[in-house]
Scaffold this motif. Structure first.
Motif, short mmCIF file in Angstrom:
data_model
loop_
_atom_site.label_atom_id
_atom_site.label_comp_id
_atom_site.label_asym_id
_atom_site.label_seq_id
_atom_site.Cartn_x
_atom_site.Cartn_y
_atom_site.Cartn_z
N SER A 1 21.89 50.02 -14.66
CA SER A 1 21.00 49.68 -13.56
C SER A 1 19.75 48.95 -14.02
CB SER A 1 20.59 50.95 -12.83
OG SER A 1 19.70 51.72 -13.63
N LEU A 2 19.04 48.40 -13.05
CA LEU A 2 17.76 47.73 -13.32
C LEU A 2 16.76 48.72 -13.91
CD1 LEU A 2 15.97 45.22 -10.97
CD2 LEU A 2 14.69 47.07 -12.00
N GLU A 3 16.67 49.91 -13.32
CA GLU A 3 15.76 50.92 -13.87
C GLU A 3 16.13 51.29 -15.29
OE1 GLU A 3 13.95 53.45 -10.08
OE2 GLU A 3 15.41 54.38 -11.43
N ASP A 4 17.41 51.42 -15.57
CA ASP A 4 17.85 51.74 -16.93
C ASP A 4 17.51 50.62 -17.90
OD1 ASP A 4 19.09 54.36 -16.75
OD2 ASP A 4 20.63 53.41 -15.52
N ALA A 5 17.56 49.38 -17.44
CA ALA A 5 17.19 48.26 -18.30
C ALA A 5 15.72 48.35 -18.70
CB ALA A 5 17.46 46.93 -17.59
N LEU A 6 14.87 48.68 -17.74
CA LEU A 6 13.44 48.78 -18.03
C LEU A 6 13.14 50.00 -18.89
CD1 LEU A 6 12.02 47.78 -14.53
CD2 LEU A 6 12.58 46.33 -16.48
N LEU A 7 13.83 51.11 -18.62
CA LEU A 7 13.67 52.29 -19.48
C LEU A 7 14.15 51.99 -20.89
CD1 LEU A 7 14.86 55.02 -16.98
CD2 LEU A 7 12.58 54.88 -17.97
N GLY A 8 15.24 51.24 -20.99
CA GLY A 8 15.78 50.93 -22.30
C GLY A 8 14.82 50.12 -23.15
N ILE A 9 14.15 49.13 -22.56
CA ILE A 9 13.24 48.33 -23.38
C ILE A 9 11.95 49.08 -23.68
CG2 ILE A 9 14.20 46.14 -22.55
CD1 ILE A 9 11.73 45.83 -20.78
N LEU A 10 11.63 50.10 -22.87
CA LEU A 10 10.46 50.93 -23.18
C LEU A 10 10.77 51.94 -24.28
CD1 LEU A 10 8.96 51.65 -19.65
CD2 LEU A 10 7.76 50.59 -21.57
N PHE A 11 11.95 52.55 -24.23
CA PHE A 11 12.30 53.58 -25.22
C PHE A 11 12.74 52.96 -26.54
CE2 PHE A 11 13.76 56.77 -21.74
CZ PHE A 11 12.43 56.99 -21.43
N ASN A 12 13.57 51.94 -26.46
CA ASN A 12 14.28 51.45 -27.64
C ASN A 12 13.56 50.24 -28.22
OD1 ASN A 12 16.04 50.59 -29.59
ND2 ASN A 12 17.86 50.68 -28.30
N HIS A 13 12.80 50.47 -29.28
CA HIS A 13 12.05 49.38 -29.90
C HIS A 13 12.95 48.44 -30.68
CE1 HIS A 13 12.56 52.01 -33.34
NE2 HIS A 13 11.87 52.96 -32.74
N ASN A 14 14.23 48.80 -30.88
CA ASN A 14 15.16 47.91 -31.58
C ASN A 14 15.66 46.76 -30.71
OD1 ASN A 14 15.15 49.36 -34.02
ND2 ASN A 14 16.76 50.74 -33.32
N VAL A 15 15.49 46.88 -29.40
CA VAL A 15 16.02 45.86 -28.49
C VAL A 15 15.25 44.55 -28.67
CG1 VAL A 15 16.27 45.19 -26.07
CG2 VAL A 15 16.88 47.50 -26.79
N GLN A 16 15.98 43.46 -28.89
CA GLN A 16 15.37 42.14 -29.00
C GLN A 16 15.89 41.17 -27.93
OE1 GLN A 16 12.92 41.38 -30.85
NE2 GLN A 16 12.86 43.13 -32.24
N ALA A 17 16.96 41.53 -27.25
CA ALA A 17 17.51 40.66 -26.22
C ALA A 17 18.15 41.52 -25.14
CB ALA A 17 18.54 39.70 -26.81
N VAL A 18 18.11 41.02 -23.90
CA VAL A 18 18.69 41.73 -22.76
C VAL A 18 19.63 40.76 -22.03
CG1 VAL A 18 18.25 43.07 -20.68
CG2 VAL A 18 16.57 43.08 -22.54
N VAL A 19 20.85 41.21 -21.82
CA VAL A 19 21.84 40.41 -21.09
C VAL A 19 22.07 41.10 -19.75
CG1 VAL A 19 24.18 39.49 -21.07
CG2 VAL A 19 22.93 39.68 -23.24
#
Length: 920
Positions: A181-199
């Motif tokens: 979900s959209l909310e999970d995408a935003l939570l993911g980039i807040l929690f996971n500092h390893n994320v460098q790209a979002v598809v």
């Protein structure tokens, strides 16, 4: 959890400042529980307790683990099966390896075997402990967040399809994480500092199904000021791109859509690098992901410098140290070559010798590096400086301020600004910050004071001469302005006002979502957008009607709206070396000025030439280039850890019963008066309530306290701040700090602060408190009285801070406004006959109390606290003299104890007045 007894009490959400802290501690607790079951047996009484504890820990971890690629959802489910089957041996091996890999970062470097049948011969040495050479050989690791509400089977297909695209020649390695979900995408980039790209793929849902309370707390702020609930499903993808750019603008986003490309071409898609039309070309997606990260990884000047160092050259220019020849041929300075190594000398050359770019006229890799820094920090132009922010401040002031221009400036700003006013010939209006008398420090300048000065100048017909407002954000002590409010309300009074924000200690703020709200460049970009809206025009029209014929008091009490035609003219100077990775004196000037090209550019370059060395240090420039790369790729992670370290210090000092006897940690309520704390926050951590929500205060309060600045009141120890810093912390324990006041010391966490450093600091403070306890237990009555007197002198009998008095009439223009000609005063003191020295004795106080006007001929800066209490041309007040006489600091810059205060003679002042009269 106690693994021996099996007692388990999961901390509440309020015990954790962030979800990453919660995750790390719960994996550690799970490891202890599994090892305990392995020792005691799962069927024993203790083993059953440990099994229940492990089950609770897994339930708590399950929703958080969905946002991380390692260990991954499949592995985590397997751990739950092993526990259900009571296969404790395999469970313990897997959990132990996961916990160690998470702590050390080993999963970034290699595949970690998790099955007990697989032998893991490699160690789990922390990444930071590896040699630079060893780390440089590996490929950097990151994670890609895929947003798609699909069945588990298709999720595995997405993940495996991208993994199959990986090639040995790829410069990086990544692992995908799939969320629905959209909310999970935003939570993911807040929690996971390893994320460098979002598809973001078509068919995503809006709401997260995770209901862990700490996740709910994040979600409640993600949509703040956003109308996400009213979105149509077709809008979820574009909105996700826009919100990602708002929360973490450094990330790359890729939108896969089944809508017509023409339909979404004109939408705001944030940092979306590319839109894919309803296709599953995984190779193309893979290559774009790598290309996006490569664009941030690129370091044009550092790379050029490395290549230059490899070239064989013959040196026939004015640098004997170039290529290290003057060192390698020497018999006496070989130790220097051994200490620094060869590369630093191989990379030395003259800026005029060719082969590399020039800082003064950059056209090649330096220019490209500065453009990349502008992108990273949100400016329109960025300029590198190799001799500190002191020089940056003078460059900006000289470029923008002409002799006679009026500048509003906070009096307790860095001394470089005061000297900049001298060089520019500005008429200076010093604004007083609110004082914190109890701790011998100033706060920040209230918006009411700024508006008051502007309105006073407007009433005197001088508003057209007002050029700039200059403020420090954040202050050395960590007070942060509501930058948007300050600029909006000031522009409502003068619509072409220029703002110079000294962000020397705030360069890191761009890479924390809440911090970013109060940075100069972010607000400048926001104003560029909002001033053009119909809403701003309507609000301004309505307020103009409301305030027609209003008096100043009404205007001071009103939140002013800027006019739609206001010009956005904002400059920020940052000491990159203070809070980010750069060699000493590496700094940047960020520009976001709508009139820069037409009005300022030529003057700016002249000022830049005036103050910049023609022999800049290439190593500093290269470090600025690399420092920019770091914050674009891992700034979010490092700033998050920096804040967590500071919060750990706050909690430890606040809750430790022994530390509270001798130390007091200053809270927002101690450092910000209630009228400037609209949220009503008292402290960041309360022993009863745990961590308090800080999101709201950063969007509402006039001032906030940067949590990474931990001010500790040490008066209860009987030592003043300077003594505690040098004799105790530094000499005895090797702990280095920068700033003190009469009775406080300031600890600052930074992106290099480790948990071990925090633990050591707490150990030292506890040891100091224990030693004081022992000392006082054995003290005689007279010794105890002496200690109590020293404490009282530092805590109860602190001299009040003096306000800025005024400029002497000889250095002021006609009228009631307070601006002064600091330049004339400064240079008048160059003639020795114009000055005299007066000792700080009772006779001097009597002269002041009798009404005699004595005028300072120099800057007088006690250290600590480190701000000028006198500037050239300022009248010396009895309050200032009383403050100076009460000081017991070791340094007072601009004051000679053997001679006294340097003041202008009456004849010098009279001659200046006479000259002005003749001129008029």
């Amino acid at each position: 959890m106690n693994a021996q007894t099996g007692e388990q009490k999961l901390p509440t959400i309020r015990d954790y400042f962030s979800a990453t802290q919660l995750r790390a501690d719960r994996w550690s607790a799970l490891r202890e529980a599994c090892e305990g079951m392995e020792r005691h047996g799962v069927s024993s009484r203790q083993g059953k307790k440990l099994r229940a504890a492990a089950l609770d820990l897994m339930e708590a971890l399950a929703p958080i683990e969905t946002y991380w690629a390692f260990p991954g959802a499949a592995v985590f489910e397997n751990l739950r099966r092993l526990l259900a089957q009571e296969n404790i041996e395999d469970l313990s091996v897997s959990v132990r390896r996961i916990a160690r890999a998470l702590t050390s970062g080993a999963y970034r470097r290699r595949t970690v075997p998790l099955n007990s049948s697989e032998i893991d011969n490699e160690d789990y040495e922390d990444e930071a402990a590896l040699s630079p050479e060893a780390r440089a050989l590996g490929r950097p690791y990151f994670e890609v967040l895929i947003v798609d509400d699909v069945a588990e089977q298709h999720e595995r297909f997405l993940r495996s399809s991208l993994q199959r695209m990986r090639r040995s020649e790829d410069p990086f390695i990544y692992e995908p994480v799939v969320v629905p979900s959209l909310e999970d995408a935003l939570l993911g980039i807040l929690f996971n500092h390893n994320v460098q790209a979002v598809v973001i793929r078509p068919g995503i849902s809006l709401k997260s199904k995770n209901k862990l309370p700490i996740l709910d707390e994040y979600v409640s702020h993600l949509g703040q000021d956003e109308e996400v609930d009213s979105l149509a499903p077709s809008e979820f993808g574009p909105e996700a791109c826009r919100l990602i750019a708002k929360i973490r603008p450094e990330l790359d986003a890729y939108l896969v859509t089944d809508r017509s490309v023409e339909d979404i071409a004109g939408l705001d898609l944030g940092r979306c690098r590319r839109v894919f039309y309803n296709q599953e070309d995984f190779l193309e997606l893979h290559l774009n992901i790598l290309r996006g990260v490569t664009a941030r990884y690129k370091t044009p000047f550092f790379t050029a410098l490395k290549e230059y160092s490899k070239q064989p050259t013959g040196v026939f220019h004015a640098m004997p140290i170039s290529r290290g020849k003057s060192i390698t041929r020497s018999h006496w300075i070989q130790d220097m070559g051994a200490f620094y190594g060869p590369n630093i000398f191989l990379a030395e050359t003259s800026a005029t010798s060719g082969g590399l770019d020039s800082l003064l006229e950059p056209r090649g890799p330096i220019k490209e590096a500065q453009d990349m820094a502008a992108r990273a920090f949100g400016s329109k132009q960025t300029f590198f400086a190799t001799n500190g922010t002191s020089t940056c401040n003078k460059i900006v002031v000289q470029a923008l301020v002409k002799p006679g221009d009026i500048v509003l400036i906070d009096r307790d700003c860095h001394k470089s600004h005061h000297y900049g006013m001298v060089l520019a010939g500005a008429r200076v209006v010093y604004m007083d910050s609110y004082p914190l008398h109890e701790y011998s420090m100033y706060g920040a300048v209230p918006i009411r004071e700024i508006k008051h000065q502007l309105l006073q100048l407007k009433a005197e017909g001088k508003l057209d001469r007002v050029r700039m407002v200059l403020l420090t954000n954040c202050t050395f002590d960590g007070l942060v302005y509501n930058v948007q409010r300050v600029m909006e309300e000031c522009l409502a009074i003068k619509k072409d006002l220029i703002f110079l924000w000294d962000e020397a200690w705030f360069a890191f703020a761009r890479f924390g979502p809440s911090y970013r709200l109060r940075t100069a460049m972010r607000v400048a970009n926001t104003l560029r957008r909002t001033l053009k809206t119909e809403e701003t025009a309507a609000a301004w029209d309505a307020q103009q009607k409301q305030l027609k014929d209003a008096d100043d008091e009404t205007i001071l009490n009103t939140r002013l709206v800027p006019p739609p035609d206001a010009r956005v003219r904002v400059y920020a100077t940052q000491s990159t070396h203070k809070t980010l990775t750069s060699l000493r004196q590496g700094s940047m000037i960020h520009v976001n000025d709508q009139d820069f090209k037409g009005e300022v550019e030529e003057g700016f370059h002249e000022a830049y030439m005036t103050h910049t060395s023609t022999s800049p240090n290439y190593q500093i420039i290269a470090s600025l280039d690399v420092g920019r790369r770091q914050v674009e790729l891992e700034g979010y992670e490092f700033v998050q850890r920096q804040v967590e370290s500071a919060m750990a210090i706050r909690r430890a000092v606040t809750t430790h019963p022994l530390l509270k006897k001798y130390f007091k940690l200053l809270t927002p309520s101690d450092m910000i008066p209630e009228e400037y704390r609209e949220s009503g926050i008292e402290s960041y951590y309360d022993p009863e309530q745990g961590w308090l929500d800080t999101w709201e205060i950063w969007s509402t309060d006039e001032f906030v306290l940067d949590p990474t600045r931990v001010t500790l009141a040490v008066g209860g120890t009987g030592w003043d701040g300077d003594t505690f810093k040098t004799k105790i912390l530094m000499d005895k324990y090797g702990i280095q700090i920068n700033k003190t006041s009469r009775n406080t010391v300031l600890f600052m966490t930074n992106i290099g602060t480790t948990r071990s450093s925090v633990a050591y600091l707490i150990e030292v403070l506890v040891e100091i408190a224990n030693e004081l306890d022992d000392l006082l237990d054995d003290a005689s009555r007279m010794e105890r009285r002496s200690f109590d007197n020293r404490v009282a002198a530092l805590v109860e009998h602190v001299p009040p801070l003096p306000d800025f008095s005024r400029f002497h009439d000889a250095f002021r223009d006609a009228g009631e406004t307070p601006e002064g000609d600091i330049r004339s005063a400064f240079f008048l003191s160059y003639t020795e006959e114009n000055c005299d020295y007066l000792p700080l004795d009772d006779r001097l106080m009597e002269r002041l109390n009798a009404g005699e006007e004595l005028v300072s001929a120099s800057f007088v800066i006690p250290y600590p606290p480190g701000f000028p209490i006198l500037v050239p041309g300022q009248v010396i007040s009895p309050e200032i003299l009383a403050f100076m006489r009460a000081l017991d600091v070791s340094e007072i810059h601009g004051f000679r104890a053997d001679l006294g205060l340097r003041v202008f003679t009456k004849d010098a002042l009279a001659s200046l007045k006479s000259r002005d009269s003749e001129g008029s």
